[in-house]
Design an enzyme around this catalytic site. Structure first.
Site, PDB file in Angstrom:
ATOM      1  N   ASP A   1      -7.032  -2.120   4.817  1.00 38.14           N
ATOM      2  CA  ASP A   1      -6.105  -3.161   4.151  1.00 38.14           C
ATOM      3  C   ASP A   1      -6.324  -4.402   4.519  1.00 38.14           C
ATOM      4  O   ASP A   1      -5.835  -5.536   4.156  1.00 38.14           O
ATOM      5  CB  ASP A   1      -4.541  -2.725   4.353  1.00 38.14           C
ATOM      6  CG  ASP A   1      -4.320  -1.369   3.681  1.00 38.14           C
ATOM      7  OD1 ASP A   1      -4.779  -1.238   2.619  1.00 38.14           O
ATOM      8  OD2 ASP A   1      -3.409  -0.542   4.149  1.00 38.14           O
TER       9      ASP A   1
ATOM     10  N   ASP B   1       0.956  -1.219   0.052  1.00 40.48           N
ATOM     11  CA  ASP B   1       0.030  -0.100  -0.008  1.00 40.48           C
ATOM     12  C   ASP B   1       1.041   1.147  -0.012  1.00 40.48           C
ATOM     13  O   ASP B   1       2.090   1.015   0.376  1.00 40.48           O
ATOM     14  CB  ASP B   1      -0.829   0.025   1.298  1.00 40.48           C
ATOM     15  CG  ASP B   1      -1.683   1.253   1.392  1.00 40.48           C
ATOM     16  OD1 ASP B   1      -2.555   1.508   0.235  1.00 40.48           O
ATOM     17  OD2 ASP B   1      -1.835   1.836   2.314  1.00 40.48           O
TER      18      ASP B   1
ATOM     19  N   ASP C   1      -1.073  -0.986   6.095  1.00 42.64           N
ATOM     20  CA  ASP C   1      -1.361  -0.704   7.699  1.00 42.64           C
ATOM     21  C   ASP C   1      -2.850  -0.186   8.051  1.00 42.64           C
ATOM     22  O   ASP C   1      -2.744   0.058   9.160  1.00 42.64           O
ATOM     23  CB  ASP C   1      -0.382   0.558   7.898  1.00 42.64           C
ATOM     24  CG  ASP C   1      -0.899   1.861   7.159  1.00 42.64           C
ATOM     25  OD1 ASP C   1      -1.280   1.777   6.034  1.00 42.64           O
ATOM     26  OD2 ASP C   1      -1.150   3.087   7.884  1.00 42.64           O
TER      27      ASP C   1
END
Length: 675
Positions: free
Chosen positions: A566, A367, A562
């Site tokens: 996600d 990400d 995080d």
């Protein structure tokens, strides 16, 4: 004492013995093993001490004296006297093995190392090879001693790594400061921290500022300075001034307690290699037992000068060398070492199986925000249309004050510094968070939108399409269905982000980045970091689709993220990595691996630890099997004696154990990590 010794042998070699696992074995008080781990660990400590092993040491001394007399001075005692001396040494070194073999035989369990060793040594006595029978039992028991000590040390080192919870807390109760057990501290209590004192429970800082050592949680020795209202976690150490903390979680629910639970659970989750070796040992042991019988009996039909005593001796050699404990002990020990090594550097593997998975990863998907970038946004520019900048900040700040997103925190912080009306006084109602779009709500009776261009399009708000061409993150603001301005936000790359990407490339691993930001922003970050593929403008469900497409294409994939959004992608990946063990609870719970210090370069470390562990494990498998096959052949051919058999068995086991133990003592340097 017998029971503790049984549990220790069982823990080290339970798989090859075909017995139930330690956690499922009944304890003397009727509870399961893990319920009374303190008692068990006490037994484990005793098992490794010299005082507990005085009978074995006495047996070793008697054996050495008899061998020196016989081979050094040619002094051979009377047959009956020698038998008495050797039986004494045999019972001192092997009474527990004999007892365990008897217990297992009562349950019709004959294919275990205790029974094999008992048959082999009693057989040696039956044919008059007293010294060899005693030697087999003495050196076998010494080998078990070293094996058990190594396993116990590995488990203790993993537990000690994070079991740093303090046993007291200074709490404000009834108008005075009281020293209490952290387990009785309640949410909302005020806790005082003296300089050098460990934080006992999670909370928020009440003092204006304080510095903490968070190395136990993150692996980083750099002091972590907290301002008033900052999060403080159990396990941190207050460095240099008196501080006060308001408790936000019970002792049992603290981040540290959960992390410790993860590490303890990790040792119970076996890798595919461990599971294979366990199954192999249960098949291998009865096979070699029957092969030993064939070595003794089959030659009767083919050998003209067949002598039962000689072929029985060869069968006994076969039994001694056949014990698979070098494999069954050294392999889990290697994985314990790998888990411990990773933990010391702020990486928590939730199971040995994930060490194996990381060795096969060929694609790492990351990400952007909070993983490759700091996720600490700052307002760069405020552009107002038709209303004043202060009014724009009032509407945006009030709405964003109800969100914990990093972008929202940046806007709120900026608004509080630049407007006269305190945000808490503004009435906010009907708040709705629209995933991947932004926020919608009512502020002082006005309908306010704050989010990306998709949010405005969704609610039919028109705006200048030139705003779509901007590169930076832009929060669009609409009031009562009318665009009134936007706020430009900027994020920064993490210092080690480029190092992480280059490290992954050095391992021939492809790096893919997914982002909810628009494609131009994601492209700029990817270009700076030299990331292989990048996809921007993704909603949470779009990320899931991209990851699924990569998996369908045959990629063995790890995903690092995080945020709460996600968590679904982390769960979908072959190895889910949570960035920041002190971050999103949902992501940490879902992840297979937790990187506590939030550094993406530790993904490279995790892969290297996995590869090192696997390399050591396979070294042990090849070493043990090669030597055993050679000596088994020599024993069947009459070349190897019981002396060679026991030395080969114990020697290989000790070499395999030492090879596994070295993982625990590797000193990692970032530039030459596990090369």
């Amino acid at each position: 004492m017998d029971y503790i010794r049984y549990k220790q042998y069982h823990s080290a070699c339970g798989d090859c013995c075909g017995a139930e696992s330690q956690a499922d074995s009944p304890q003397p008080d009727g509870h399961r093993g893990h319920k009374h781990k303190d008692d068990h660990e006490h037994g484990a400590d005793n098992h490794g001490s010299w005082t507990v092993h005085w009978p074995l040491l006495a047996a070793l001394f008697i054996l050495m004296v008899m061998l020196v007399l016989e081979y050094g001075f040619d002094v051979i005692p009377e047959r009956w006297l020698g038998l008495v001396i050797y039986i004494t040494a045999y019972l001192l070194s092997g009474y527990e093995v004999l007892l365990l073999a008897f217990r297992k035989a009562l349950r019709l369990d004959f294919f275990n190392e205790f029974f094999l060793m008992s048959i082999a040594t009693l057989g040696a006595f039956a044919i008059g090879s007293y010294s060899e029978g005693v030697a087999v039992m003495v050196f076998y028991s010494i080998g078990e001693w070293f094996q058990d000590t190594a396993v116990n040390n590995a488990k203790r080192s993993i537990k000690a790594l994070l079991d740093i919870r303090p046993d007291q807390a200074t709490v404000w109760r009834d108008g005075i400061w009281k020293t209490l057990d952290p387990a009785v501290v309640q949410i909302g209590d005020r806790v005082q921290l003296k300089p050098g004192e460990k934080v006992a429970v999670d909370g928020i800082l009440l003092s204006e500022h304080a510095a903490f050592d968070s190395a136990a949680l993150t692996g980083e020795s750099k002091p972590d300075t907290k301002e008033k209202g900052g999060a403080v976690y159990a396990g941190m150490i207050n460095l240099n001034q008196l501080a006060e903390v308001s408790v936000t979680a019970l002792f049992k629910d603290s981040k540290l307690s959960r992390i410790l639970e993860m590490v303890q659970d990790a040792t119970t989750r076996k890798s595919q290699t461990q599971l294979f070796i366990s199954r192999f040992a249960k098949i291998y042991t009865p096979i070699v037992f029957f092969l030993a019988l064939l070595v003794v009996l089959l030659p009767m039909a083919f050998v003209a000068d067949y002598t039962f005593r000689d072929w029985l001796y060869r069968g006994l050699v076969f039994l001694v060398i056949s014990c698979p404990c070098a494999l069954v002990v050294s392999i889990p020990l290697g994985y314990f070492g790998g888990i411990g090594l990773a933990s010391r550097h702020g990486i928590l593997f939730k199971g040995a199986n994930y060490l194996d998975v990381m060795t096969k990863v060929d694609t790492v998907v990351v990400d952007k925000t909070g993983t490759m970038t700091r996720g600490v946004f700052r307002v760069q520019q405020v552009v107002a249309a038709d209303i004043s900048v202060e009014e724009l900040l009032q509407f945006a700040g009030a709405l964003e004050s109800k969100s914990s997103h990093p972008v929202a925190l940046a806007i709120v912080s900026y608004a509080q510094q630049n407007i006269n009306v305190p945000l808490p006084r503004l009435e906010v109602s009907a708040l709705e968070e629209i995933a991947g779009h932004g926020l919608k709500g009512r502020v002082e009776g006005h309908e306010v939108l704050a989010g990306n261009t998709r949010l405005l399009t969704k609610f039919g708000v028109s705006y200048a399409h030139s705003l779509n061409e901007g590169v930076d993150t832009m929060v669009m603001i609409a009031v009562d269905g009318r665009y009134v301005g936007h706020i430009i936000i900027a994020d920064e790359l993490k210092p080690d982000a480029a190092e992480a990407v280059s490290g992954l490339h050095a391992l021939s691993i492809r790096v893919v980045m997914l982002s909810g930001d628009k494609q131009e922003v994601a492209d700029r970050v990817a270009s700076e970091l030299q990331i292989d593929e990048v996809y921007g403008g993704l909603l949470p469900e779009d990320k899931v689709g991209r990851v699924q497409a990569l998996k369908d294409g045959g990629s063995k994939m790890a995903f690092a993220g995080d945020g709460v959004n996600d968590a679904p992608v982390v769960a979908l990946a072959d190895a889910g990595i949570a960035m920041g063990g002190l971050g999103s609870d949902a992501t940490v719970e879902t992840a297979d691996i937790v990187i506590q210090n939030d550094q993406p370069s530790r993904i490279v470390t995790a892969i290297k630890v996995g590869r090192l562990t696997r390399r050591v494990v396979w070294q042990n498998i090849v070493l043990a099997m090669s030597v055993k096959l050679i000596v088994l052949g020599l024993g069947a051919g009459g070349v190897a004696t019981l002396w060679e058999a026991v030395i080969a068995d114990v020697g290989v086991a000790l070499l395999a154990i030492l090879n596994a133990v070295r993982i625990q003592h590797i000193s990692i340097r970032e530039q030459e990590l596990l090369s």
